[in-house]
Design an enzyme around this catalytic site. Sequence first.
Site, PDB file in Angstrom:
ATOM      1  N   HIS A 231       0.743  -1.062   0.023  1.00  0.00           N
ATOM      2  CA  HIS A 231       0.028   0.145  -0.029  1.00  0.00           C
ATOM      3  C   HIS A 231       0.938   1.223   0.003  1.00  0.00           C
ATOM      4  CE1 HIS A 231      -3.662  -2.057   0.207  1.00  0.00           C
ATOM      5  NE2 HIS A 231      -3.240  -2.719   1.450  1.00  0.00           N
ATOM      6  N   ASP A 235       0.131   4.278  -2.447  1.00  0.00           N
ATOM      7  CA  ASP A 235      -0.019   5.393  -2.102  1.00  0.00           C
ATOM      8  C   ASP A 235       0.768   6.563  -2.693  1.00  0.00           C
ATOM      9  OD1 ASP A 235      -2.212   4.661  -0.537  1.00  0.00           O
ATOM     10  OD2 ASP A 235      -1.137   5.117   1.373  1.00  0.00           O
ATOM     11  N   ASP A 261      -8.823   4.131  -7.229  1.00  0.00           N
ATOM     12  CA  ASP A 261      -7.734   4.770  -8.206  1.00  0.00           C
ATOM     13  C   ASP A 261      -8.798   5.177  -9.115  1.00  0.00           C
ATOM     14  OD1 ASP A 261      -9.177   2.375  -9.126  1.00  0.00           O
ATOM     15  OD2 ASP A 261      -7.586   1.282  -9.949  1.00  0.00           O
TER      16      ASP A 261
END
Length: 349
Positions: A231, A235, A261
């Site tokens: 993640h 990010d 997204d």
Amino acid sequence: MAKASRLRKASALGIANVDSHSHESTAAAVARLTALVEAQARVIRDYEAAAARSRDVFERASAAARLGMWECDLTTETLQWSGGTYDMFDIERNAPLVRKQALPRYSTHSLKALEKIRSESLAQGKGFNLDAELVTARGAQRWIRITAVVDCADKRPTRLFGMKQDITEEKAKLDRLRYLAETDELTGLANRSLFQAKLAGMCETAHAADAGALLLIDLDGFKEVNDSLGHAAGDGCLAEVARRLSRACPDAVVVARTGGDEFAVLLGPTPDVRRIAAVAAHIVKTMGRPVDSHGRRFTIGASVGIAWVNSRAPGEIFQRADAALYAAKAAGKNTFRWFDPDYARTSAA
């Protein structure tokens, strides 16, 4: 002779007694007058001390509330300010002022708003309230709330007076709250809530001749990046996508992250199909460049769906753009498509 002598002595004694009594009466009167003057002086001193304490309390309370009093003589344009108002503008207290000396302190936008509302106020004989931005004599930026009352004589305005309050901290807190309510924390773009508000506003004012456009963007290959690299890398990728989108659409009404997204771009009123297509193509191209995040380099892509923004319901326009996005995905991804009613009906079936 003896009798005459006694009478003269008695007479002299009487006069002496009268003079003594008169002297005592004058001294008493002077004493009473002196006591009265001293009493009056004490009253005046007490009154002045009380007034000074009241002024001090007022100044302290005004300072705590960041308040200041002001008055403008409409004939001479001279200003009378309390200490708090001088402090607000970082001007030396009690310096003589006329209105034209204070006006340049306001920002261009605030000065324009102030002159407009002041003119309307004087024409109507009514007060006004205005939040204005200024730059102080020491270069500090501040926001002040101006409250004004019109004073008239023979139905003609003679002066304006009221209060000014420093609301710089209050404004900063409100701006921060607004930012948090309207901004996606990860990317710094507008969030879904602000995007929906902007889309609704465009729909309310849209006409066929000057329709804007909605571009929905969905990243291709992002799930694999998130699953394989974690993640943190995901990010970082989303943050980089946001930066690229902002650079690719500098004139957009809003650039937003609407989901994980998923992103959206609202372009302002234009009938130029080629311009909108060029923006969509540029987005696809810029998203295809390699991304560096947390020490890893990888490549993603983007599919874009486009729909005109017009007087239709915002939800319907969003659905049209979503159908166009689905068509772009079906066409092999990393491309863009316009909304096609025929394709939407076929895919829905």
